[in-house]
Design a protein around this motif. Structure first.
Motif, mmCIF file in Angstrom:
data_model
loop_
_atom_site.group_PDB
_atom_site.id
_atom_site.type_symbol
_atom_site.label_atom_id
_atom_site.label_comp_id
_atom_site.label_asym_id
_atom_site.label_seq_id
_atom_site.Cartn_x
_atom_site.Cartn_y
_atom_site.Cartn_z
ATOM 1 N N MET A 44 0.850 -1.204 0.000
ATOM 2 C CA MET A 44 0.000 0.000 0.000
ATOM 3 C C MET A 44 0.883 1.251 0.000
ATOM 4 O O MET A 44 1.332 1.699 1.038
ATOM 5 C CB MET A 44 -0.906 -0.065 1.229
ATOM 6 C CG MET A 44 -1.676 1.203 1.577
ATOM 7 S SD MET A 44 -2.817 1.813 0.363
ATOM 8 C CE MET A 44 -3.544 0.336 -0.257
ATOM 9 N N GLY A 45 1.165 1.730 -1.166
ATOM 10 C CA GLY A 45 2.027 2.901 -1.263
ATOM 11 C C GLY A 45 1.222 4.193 -1.192
ATOM 12 O O GLY A 45 -0.020 4.169 -1.255
ATOM 13 N N VAL A 46 1.940 5.281 -1.087
ATOM 14 C CA VAL A 46 1.283 6.582 -0.976
ATOM 15 C C VAL A 46 0.512 6.904 -2.267
ATOM 16 O O VAL A 46 -0.567 7.513 -2.229
ATOM 17 C CB VAL A 46 2.337 7.659 -0.615
ATOM 18 C CG1 VAL A 46 3.379 7.822 -1.680
ATOM 19 C CG2 VAL A 46 1.675 8.986 -0.337
ATOM 20 N N LEU A 47 1.038 6.430 -3.406
ATOM 21 C CA LEU A 47 0.358 6.678 -4.688
ATOM 22 C C LEU A 47 -0.977 5.948 -4.744
ATOM 23 O O LEU A 47 -1.994 6.512 -5.169
ATOM 24 C CB LEU A 47 1.262 6.255 -5.846
ATOM 25 C CG LEU A 47 0.696 6.529 -7.228
ATOM 26 C CD1 LEU A 47 0.509 8.019 -7.465
ATOM 27 C CD2 LEU A 47 1.600 5.952 -8.303
ATOM 28 N N THR A 48 -0.972 4.678 -4.283
ATOM 29 C CA THR A 48 -2.219 3.902 -4.300
ATOM 30 C C THR A 48 -3.265 4.594 -3.421
ATOM 31 O O THR A 48 -4.440 4.684 -3.800
ATOM 32 C CB THR A 48 -1.957 2.487 -3.764
ATOM 33 O OG1 THR A 48 -0.733 2.025 -4.313
ATOM 34 C CG2 THR A 48 -3.072 1.535 -4.098
ATOM 35 N N ARG A 49 -2.821 5.087 -2.266
ATOM 36 C CA ARG A 49 -3.764 5.780 -1.374
ATOM 37 C C ARG A 49 -4.301 7.053 -2.032
ATOM 38 O O ARG A 49 -5.478 7.372 -1.925
ATOM 39 C CB ARG A 49 -3.084 6.128 -0.050
ATOM 40 C CG ARG A 49 -3.164 5.042 0.975
ATOM 41 C CD ARG A 49 -3.054 5.567 2.395
ATOM 42 N NE ARG A 49 -1.953 6.492 2.571
ATOM 43 C CZ ARG A 49 -0.684 6.152 2.676
ATOM 44 N NH1 ARG A 49 -0.355 4.868 2.604
ATOM 45 N NH2 ARG A 49 0.263 7.042 2.834
ATOM 46 N N ALA A 50 -3.388 7.754 -2.743
ATOM 47 C CA ALA A 50 -3.822 8.977 -3.431
ATOM 48 C C ALA A 50 -4.876 8.643 -4.479
ATOM 49 O O ALA A 50 -5.906 9.312 -4.581
ATOM 50 C CB ALA A 50 -2.619 9.655 -4.071
ATOM 51 N N VAL A 51 -4.630 7.573 -5.236
ATOM 52 C CA VAL A 51 -5.590 7.160 -6.284
ATOM 53 C C VAL A 51 -6.934 6.813 -5.638
ATOM 54 O O VAL A 51 -7.997 7.235 -6.104
ATOM 55 C CB VAL A 51 -5.035 5.962 -7.094
ATOM 56 C CG1 VAL A 51 -6.091 5.393 -8.025
ATOM 57 C CG2 VAL A 51 -3.797 6.372 -7.870
ATOM 58 N N ARG A 52 -6.889 6.039 -4.523
ATOM 59 C CA ARG A 52 -8.140 5.649 -3.854
ATOM 60 C C ARG A 52 -8.901 6.875 -3.368
ATOM 61 O O ARG A 52 -10.118 6.958 -3.478
ATOM 62 C CB ARG A 52 -7.829 4.752 -2.662
ATOM 63 C CG ARG A 52 -7.182 3.454 -3.069
ATOM 64 C CD ARG A 52 -8.086 2.276 -2.769
ATOM 65 N NE ARG A 52 -7.370 1.063 -3.073
ATOM 66 C CZ ARG A 52 -6.993 0.196 -2.165
ATOM 67 N NH1 ARG A 52 -7.285 0.413 -0.896
ATOM 68 N NH2 ARG A 52 -6.355 -0.884 -2.492
ATOM 69 N N ASN A 53 -8.165 7.816 -2.786
ATOM 70 C CA ASN A 53 -8.823 9.006 -2.245
ATOM 71 C C ASN A 53 -9.463 9.834 -3.329
ATOM 72 O O ASN A 53 -10.563 10.357 -3.165
ATOM 73 C CB ASN A 53 -7.807 9.862 -1.482
ATOM 74 C CG ASN A 53 -7.791 9.504 -0.014
ATOM 75 O OD1 ASN A 53 -8.845 9.360 0.582
ATOM 76 N ND2 ASN A 53 -6.620 9.322 0.537
ATOM 77 N N VAL A 54 -8.742 9.957 -4.455
ATOM 78 C CA VAL A 54 -9.281 10.756 -5.560
ATOM 79 C C VAL A 54 -10.499 10.060 -6.154
ATOM 80 O O VAL A 54 -11.503 10.690 -6.470
ATOM 81 C CB VAL A 54 -8.173 10.993 -6.620
ATOM 82 C CG1 VAL A 54 -8.755 11.515 -7.911
ATOM 83 C CG2 VAL A 54 -7.134 11.973 -6.086
ATOM 84 N N SER A 55 -10.429 8.729 -6.258
ATOM 85 C CA SER A 55 -11.514 8.014 -6.939
ATOM 86 C C SER A 55 -12.726 7.777 -6.041
ATOM 87 O O SER A 55 -13.814 7.521 -6.538
ATOM 88 C CB SER A 55 -11.000 6.690 -7.500
ATOM 89 O OG SER A 55 -10.505 5.903 -6.460
ATOM 90 N N ILE A 113 -1.302 16.615 -7.430
ATOM 91 C CA ILE A 113 -0.651 16.343 -8.724
ATOM 92 C C ILE A 113 -1.474 15.334 -9.522
ATOM 93 O O ILE A 113 -1.651 15.475 -10.725
ATOM 94 C CB ILE A 113 0.795 15.830 -8.504
ATOM 95 C CG1 ILE A 113 1.660 16.946 -7.904
ATOM 96 C CG2 ILE A 113 1.408 15.327 -9.805
ATOM 97 C CD1 ILE A 113 3.057 16.525 -7.519
ATOM 98 N N LEU A 114 -1.999 14.352 -8.814
ATOM 99 C CA LEU A 114 -2.793 13.319 -9.487
ATOM 100 C C LEU A 114 -4.036 13.930 -10.141
ATOM 101 O O LEU A 114 -4.351 13.632 -11.307
ATOM 102 C CB LEU A 114 -3.198 12.249 -8.469
ATOM 103 C CG LEU A 114 -3.854 11.004 -9.045
ATOM 104 C CD1 LEU A 114 -2.840 10.200 -9.838
ATOM 105 C CD2 LEU A 114 -4.415 10.137 -7.926
ATOM 106 N N LEU A 115 -4.706 14.811 -9.401
ATOM 107 C CA LEU A 115 -5.878 15.495 -9.959
ATOM 108 C C LEU A 115 -5.483 16.303 -11.197
ATOM 109 O O LEU A 115 -6.162 16.271 -12.228
ATOM 110 C CB LEU A 115 -6.471 16.445 -8.918
ATOM 111 C CG LEU A 115 -7.583 15.914 -8.046
ATOM 112 C CD1 LEU A 115 -7.991 16.985 -7.057
ATOM 113 C CD2 LEU A 115 -8.786 15.510 -8.878
ATOM 114 N N SER A 116 -4.359 17.004 -11.073
ATOM 115 C CA SER A 116 -3.882 17.817 -12.200
ATOM 116 C C SER A 116 -3.542 16.939 -13.386
ATOM 117 O O SER A 116 -3.840 17.289 -14.527
ATOM 118 C CB SER A 116 -2.628 18.595 -11.805
ATOM 119 O OG SER A 116 -2.902 19.405 -10.742
ATOM 120 N N ALA A 117 -2.921 15.790 -13.106
ATOM 121 C CA ALA A 117 -2.529 14.903 -14.206
ATOM 122 C C ALA A 117 -3.767 14.382 -14.939
ATOM 123 O O ALA A 117 -3.812 14.371 -16.177
ATOM 124 C CB ALA A 117 -1.702 13.745 -13.671
#
Lengths: 262, 452
Positions: free
Chosen positions: B1-12, B355-359
């Motif tokens: 469970m990396g920080v990126l996966t958590r970011a993706v989950r939170n955004v989605s 950044i993920l939202l921006s991407a």
């Protein structure tokens, strides 16, 4: 070699609300040895949670010292306290405080983020912990799909993730029914006996407190000068996972069914 | 469970909010790639116009130099101004009746001292007319004008060989030669208009002619023997223009003076007149180019402001979105800090989400930009093509600035612009979420845990 893992010296916490000063804790001297299971009892507003927050490096005392593993954490800079919270302390909350969008096993892995463990090691460790708390079958479930008792088990597994020096439990049964409360306390007792985990638990429930080894009393922010011995494990509290017959903490094989006890 | 996966989950997990934010941000991204694309297209168009202009002026200069002994005589003023003036017309006969010179004048002029050769032309508009839309700075309007122009040429080989009286850029078939009758050479534009090719027949003024050659030109013209042209247009003995060649440049002015004195109704144009015309033309086009450059500068200033607005809007959207997210997830921040997350870990979590939202928005915005750049840039820029107003053309040289100017400008964002805009967008995502992430990081874990 000292057996002392946690010690407080003249611990004091004063909250200032406007011009009013409220003494939440005063002159608290507490000593917790390795392997202790300490319950701190007291009514609401007696300063139990304040004490636990100070012990858990979540808050700073107004005066006094908190010595954890021979280090006075009150002198450690704020920005470095995370290391103690991560490696020395495991926190269990009344409201479980799991992240709802992560599965049980991911919640358990969370404190291991940033440690030197590889991804597979983290997964393995999380799986082991979920097995210890009896939830390996539900590891992929997210908190909203777990019962309150199951969520608290996940929270206990998470608290144990980095093999902490001490487990701090803030009213761990406060949100649970009687039967589930008993299961959780029994789990904590089991961890204390089988894994040697040092536990400090605050509760206002005397039934829950009675399962601990030592019971301390907090009233109006002061630790009373009396200590009771708890019943600790009742007969039948430790059972064989195979035949469910009573066993002793030092048993590695069940005397009834003869199977190995993990 | 990396920080990126958590970011993706939170955004989605906040689908509607993420969707709305992505839509808002993607519009910014689309603007950020469409406007530079529009500006670049303008610059390309300007470059093309300038090149076209320079080539035209050079070829006009060369022709003037080559024809220093040429004296042009026409029955109407416009022939003398064939290099184009603001009042010049793209087609002879357009808006003006043809005027003729009697062929007997040829014999009379040939007796003037110093005259070497006289080449007569008959230029007549077609009977058939067509409706054309003209764009002008004041708007578009429809006009009716002849489909083509007939140019009758004297097909003597001595004249054809020595002077450029026939088109030189034949792309199919052959040019007209001495003795040709009943045959024509047509321009490519006319060939396309009628779908008539070499070997086909074309009816001109009721008489059928065989097409023997096609030459490259954007004008619609027919070249034929002058005798044929005079016969079919019922202009026997008439011409519309005479090209008088002097034996030397020293004779030009004296010949011109004699002709002007003898035939005051005729318009006489010499090398000097043409040079003056060229200078006027140059001055006019330089003014046009200056105006165009000024328009481009204004457009760039507006574009700069709009891009700045898009950048600020993007940063603010990310900032407020992330501030809201941090506030909403205060308890989560408390939990993370209580279980041992450092301030840096918490900051990274929120910056990565920004950044993920921006991407995601950048990707959607890039698609919108690629497809909608022409529309977006035309809506947001004062004018995508500052040269869209048609200018008078130059039928004699087959140079039509109007055609070049009215060519539609292709507004397509290039890869470099896309990558640059995407990079800027990610940077804005990171910058926009920096403050909220910092706020999240310095939240007290105890207070955050109490937050409901």
């Amino acid at each position: 070699m000292s057996n002392l893992v946690l010690e407080t010296e003249n611990l004091e916490k004063v909250y200032t609300i406007g011009r009013r000063k409220i003494n939440a804790l005063s002159d608290v001297n507490l000593r917790v040895n390795k392997g202790d299971f300490v319950a701190i009892m007291g009514p609401s507003g007696s300063g139990k949670t304040t004490l636990l927050n100070l012990l858990g490096c979540l808050d700073r005392p107004t005066n006094g010292k908190v010595i954890l593993d021979d280090i006075d954490v009150t002198r450690v800079p704020e920005k470095a306290l995370w290391k103690f919270r991560k490696h020395k302390i495991g926190f269990i909350f009344q409201t479980f405080n799991l992240l709802p969008y992560l599965s049980a096993i991911e919640n358990v892995e969370l404190p291991m983020e940033g440690t030197k463990k590889s991804k597979s090691e983290k997964r393995k460790r999380a799986h082991e912990l979920l097995e210890i708390v009896g939830l390996s079958a539900r590891k992929e479930h997210k908190p909203p799909r777990l019962s309150a008792g199951e969520q608290q088990r996940v929270a206990i597994a998470r608290a144990l993730a980095n093999n902490p020096t001490i487990l701090l439990a803030d009213e761990p049964t406060g949100n649970l029914d009687m039967k589930t409360s008993f299961e959780i306390v029994r789990l904590l007792s089991k961890l204390n006996l089988t894994q040697g985990t040092t536990i400090v638990m605050v509760t206002h429930d005397s039934n829950v407190a009675s399962r601990a080894g030592r019971i301390l009393f907090l009233s109006d922010g002061k630790l009373l000068n009396r200590e009771k011995k708890g019943m600790h494990l009742l007969k039948g509290d430790l059972t064989c996972p195979h035949c469910h017959k009573p066993i002793q903490p030092d048993h590695t094989f069940c005397p009834r069914c003869g199977k190995k006890i993990e | 469970m990396g920080v990126l996966t958590r970011a993706v989950r939170n955004v989605s997990r906040r689908k509607m909010r993420t969707f709305l934010v992505i839509i808002a941000l993607s519009l910014s991204m689309a603007i950020m790639i469409s406007i530079p694309a529009g500006i670049m297209a303008n610059q390309k168009a300007a470059q093309s116009i300038i090149e076209n202009y320079n080539n035209t002026i050079t070829s006009m200069q060369e022709e003037i130099n080559k024809t220093s002994t040429l004296i042009e005589i026409s029955a109407s003023s416009r022939r003398g101004m064939f290099f184009g003036t603001p009042s010049g017309m793209p087609f002879p006969g357009f808006g003006q009746e043809e005027a003729f010179i009697n062929a007997t004048v040829v014999d009379e002029i040939s007796t003037i001292e110093g005259v070497k050769d006289i080449v007569p032309f008959l230029e007549v508009s077609s009977e058939e007319t067509t409706e054309d839309t003209m764009s002008t700075p004041r708007g578009s309007f429809t006009i009716s004008r002849p489909v083509y122009t007939i140019t009758g040429v004297c097909l003597k080989s001595t004249l054809i060989d020595n002077y450029s009286i026939l088109p030189t850029n034949v792309i199919d078939g052959r040019n007209l030669i001495e003795g040709d009758s009943g045959v024509i050479g047509i321009s490519l534009n006319l060939s396309d208009y009628y779908s008539v090719y070499v070997g086909d027949k074309l009816k001109v003024y009721g008489e059928t002619f065989k097409v023997v050659g096609i030459y490259n030109s954007t004008a619609r013209t027919v070249y034929m023997n002058i005798t044929d042209a005079q016969r079919i247009t019922n202009n026997i003995g008439n011409v519309t223009r005479l090209d008088v060649y002097a034996q030397g440049i020293s004779y030009v002015n004296s010949i011109a003076d004699v002709i002007e004195a003898a035939y005051p109704e005729l318009y006489v144009t010499t090398y000097e007149d043409r040079l003056a015309n060229l200078e006027r033309t140059q001055a006019m086009y330089e003014t046009t180019l200056e105006n165009a450059e000024s328009t481009i500068s204004q457009t760039q200033a507006v574009a700069f402001q709009e891009i700045l607005i898009a950048i600020v809007a993007t940063s603010l959207i990310v900032l407020f979105m992330m501030l809201y997210t941090v506030r909403e997830r205060t308890k989560e921040i408390g939990i993370l800090k209580a279980i041992g997350f450092s301030n840096w870990n918490v900051m990274i979590q929120f910056i990565l989400e920004g950044i993920l939202l921006s991407a995601m928005a950048g990707g959607v915005g890039a698609l919108i930009g690629i497809v909608g750049a022409p529309v977006i840039s035309s809506l947001l820029l004062p004018s995508v093509n500052p040269f869209s107003a048609q200018q008078p053309g130059f039928p004699r040289q087959n140079i039509n600035f109007g055609t070049a100017l009215s060519q539609s400008v292709t507004v397509t964002p290039d890869l470099q612009t896309l990558l640059l805009a995407f990079g800027v967008f990610l940077l804005l995502g990171a910058l926009g979420s920096l403050y909220p992430a910092w706020r999240a990081a310095r939240t007290s874990p105890m207070e955050a845990l109490r937050y409901e």
